[in-house]
Design a protein around this motif. Sequence first.
Motif, short mmCIF file in Angstrom:
data_model
loop_
_atom_site.label_atom_id
_atom_site.label_comp_id
_atom_site.label_asym_id
_atom_site.label_seq_id
_atom_site.Cartn_x
_atom_site.Cartn_y
_atom_site.Cartn_z
N MET A 1 -36.88 -37.02 -17.63
CA MET A 1 -36.84 -38.08 -17.05
C MET A 1 -35.58 -37.88 -16.04
N VAL A 2 -35.66 -38.03 -14.98
CA VAL A 2 -34.27 -38.29 -14.18
C VAL A 2 -34.14 -39.26 -13.58
N ALA A 3 -32.68 -39.63 -13.61
CA ALA A 3 -32.46 -40.94 -13.07
C ALA A 3 -31.33 -40.58 -11.88
N LEU A 4 -32.31 -41.47 -11.21
CA LEU A 4 -31.38 -41.38 -9.90
C LEU A 4 -30.98 -42.95 -9.25
N ALA A 5 -29.72 -42.19 -8.55
CA ALA A 5 -28.84 -43.97 -8.23
C ALA A 5 -30.16 -45.00 -6.71
N VAL A 6 -29.44 -46.00 -7.20
CA VAL A 6 -30.10 -46.71 -6.80
C VAL A 6 -29.14 -47.38 -4.94
N LYS A 7 -29.74 -47.71 -3.90
CA LYS A 7 -28.56 -48.27 -2.86
C LYS A 7 -28.97 -49.38 -2.02
N ASN A 8 -27.78 -49.92 -1.96
CA ASN A 8 -27.86 -51.41 -1.08
C ASN A 8 -28.60 -51.24 -0.04
N TRP A 9 -28.33 -52.33 1.02
CA TRP A 9 -28.70 -52.10 2.14
C TRP A 9 -27.29 -51.29 3.15
N GLN A 10 -26.76 -51.58 2.61
CA GLN A 10 -24.86 -50.96 3.23
C GLN A 10 -24.96 -49.62 2.45
N GLY A 11 -25.31 -49.05 2.25
CA GLY A 11 -25.92 -47.84 1.42
C GLY A 11 -24.84 -47.69 0.95
N GLU A 12 -24.52 -48.89 -0.40
CA GLU A 12 -23.38 -48.67 -1.00
C GLU A 12 -24.42 -47.91 -2.76
N THR A 13 -23.91 -46.99 -3.31
CA THR A 13 -24.83 -47.41 -4.75
C THR A 13 -24.50 -48.73 -5.77
N SER A 14 -25.72 -49.27 -6.28
CA SER A 14 -25.66 -50.99 -7.47
C SER A 14 -26.45 -50.32 -8.08
N GLY A 15 -26.84 -48.84 -9.02
CA GLY A 15 -27.08 -48.26 -10.38
C GLY A 15 -27.36 -47.66 -10.20
N GLU A 16 -28.77 -47.22 -10.73
CA GLU A 16 -29.80 -45.92 -11.17
C GLU A 16 -31.01 -46.32 -12.11
N ALA A 17 -32.15 -45.70 -11.61
CA ALA A 17 -33.90 -46.49 -11.86
C ALA A 17 -33.63 -44.85 -12.71
N PRO A 18 -34.63 -44.93 -13.42
CA PRO A 18 -35.51 -43.69 -13.79
C PRO A 18 -36.84 -43.43 -13.47
N LEU A 19 -37.21 -42.06 -13.44
CA LEU A 19 -37.91 -41.17 -12.68
C LEU A 19 -38.58 -40.74 -13.62
N GLU A 20 -39.79 -41.29 -14.53
CA GLU A 20 -40.41 -40.19 -15.58
C GLU A 20 -41.14 -39.94 -15.64
N LEU A 21 -42.12 -39.28 -14.71
CA LEU A 21 -43.43 -38.92 -14.93
C LEU A 21 -44.04 -37.20 -15.30
N ARG A 22 -44.52 -36.97 -16.63
CA ARG A 22 -44.97 -36.58 -17.27
C ARG A 22 -45.95 -35.23 -16.17
N VAL A 23 -45.37 -33.54 -16.14
CA VAL A 23 -46.14 -32.93 -14.54
C VAL A 23 -47.02 -31.75 -15.54
N ALA A 24 -47.46 -31.21 -14.32
CA ALA A 24 -48.10 -29.68 -14.63
C ALA A 24 -47.17 -28.71 -15.56
N LYS A 25 -47.56 -28.19 -16.03
CA LYS A 25 -46.93 -26.04 -17.27
C LYS A 25 -46.74 -25.96 -15.64
N PRO A 26 -45.35 -25.46 -15.65
CA PRO A 26 -44.42 -24.62 -15.06
C PRO A 26 -45.67 -23.10 -14.78
N GLU A 27 -46.03 -22.88 -15.49
CA GLU A 27 -47.44 -21.80 -14.95
C GLU A 27 -47.89 -22.64 -13.84
N THR A 28 -48.77 -23.24 -14.18
CA THR A 28 -49.89 -23.56 -13.19
C THR A 28 -49.40 -25.17 -12.37
N ALA A 29 -48.45 -25.40 -12.47
CA ALA A 29 -48.42 -26.23 -11.05
C ALA A 29 -48.07 -26.04 -9.39
N ASN A 30 -48.13 -24.66 -9.31
CA ASN A 30 -48.05 -23.86 -7.25
C ASN A 30 -49.90 -24.10 -8.11
#
Length: 216
Positions: A1-30
């Motif tokens: 999982m990756v936690a990404l900062a969330v910004k508001n309309w003014q460009g200020e950090t207002s929180g975090e949002a998780p991004l969690e997606l299962r990906v391909a194995k490193p040897e087959t990703a490319n």
Amino acid sequence: MVALAVKNWQGETSGEAPLELRVAKPETANHILHRAVVRQLAHARQGTACTKTRSEVSGGGRKPWRQKGTGRARAGSNRSPLWRGGGVIFGPKPRDYELKMNRKERRLALRTALMNRAEQTIVVEEFTEQLPRPKTKEMVQALSRWGADPEAKILLIVPEITETLGLSVRNLPRLTLLRADQLNVWDILHADTLVVTVGALQKIQEVYGDGSDHHA
């Protein structure tokens, strides 16, 4: 999982949002990303290029001269590929460039592309209310406040494309606007920066999450 900062309309950090997606194995990703991109670009080809063979070129029904006795090379038609105005040998013909890639692989490639671009992804709060009327200038200023260079290639991902938003960004030639459920690998990898709203991020994880293709 990756936690990404969330910004508001003014460009200020207002929180975090998780991004969690299962990906391909490193040897087959490319490999799987390459296949997905090649498939997408191939599907964009019209496949309408066409040339005429010697049998399709008009004319040439009469033998130009008799077979023997003239001193010239034998010729049966003035539409031979050797002649000016003749047919084309092995020229292009209309064809379908479709490449097969099953649904699980396509979704896996998309998830892998999104997770690989996490460092170049900016998450912002929903901002449609901040654009009561189409205004390109305000959109450019907002992109700058969020940390996205308006002159760079930007992929803006939203849950729904409103008319106001569409009109606000249509004069930005290097910005691509997509709905969260209509993503493609080429645009994700081609962009310098991805700008995703919180709602779009949630929809991405709902639509492209493991779900029904957990064996991918």
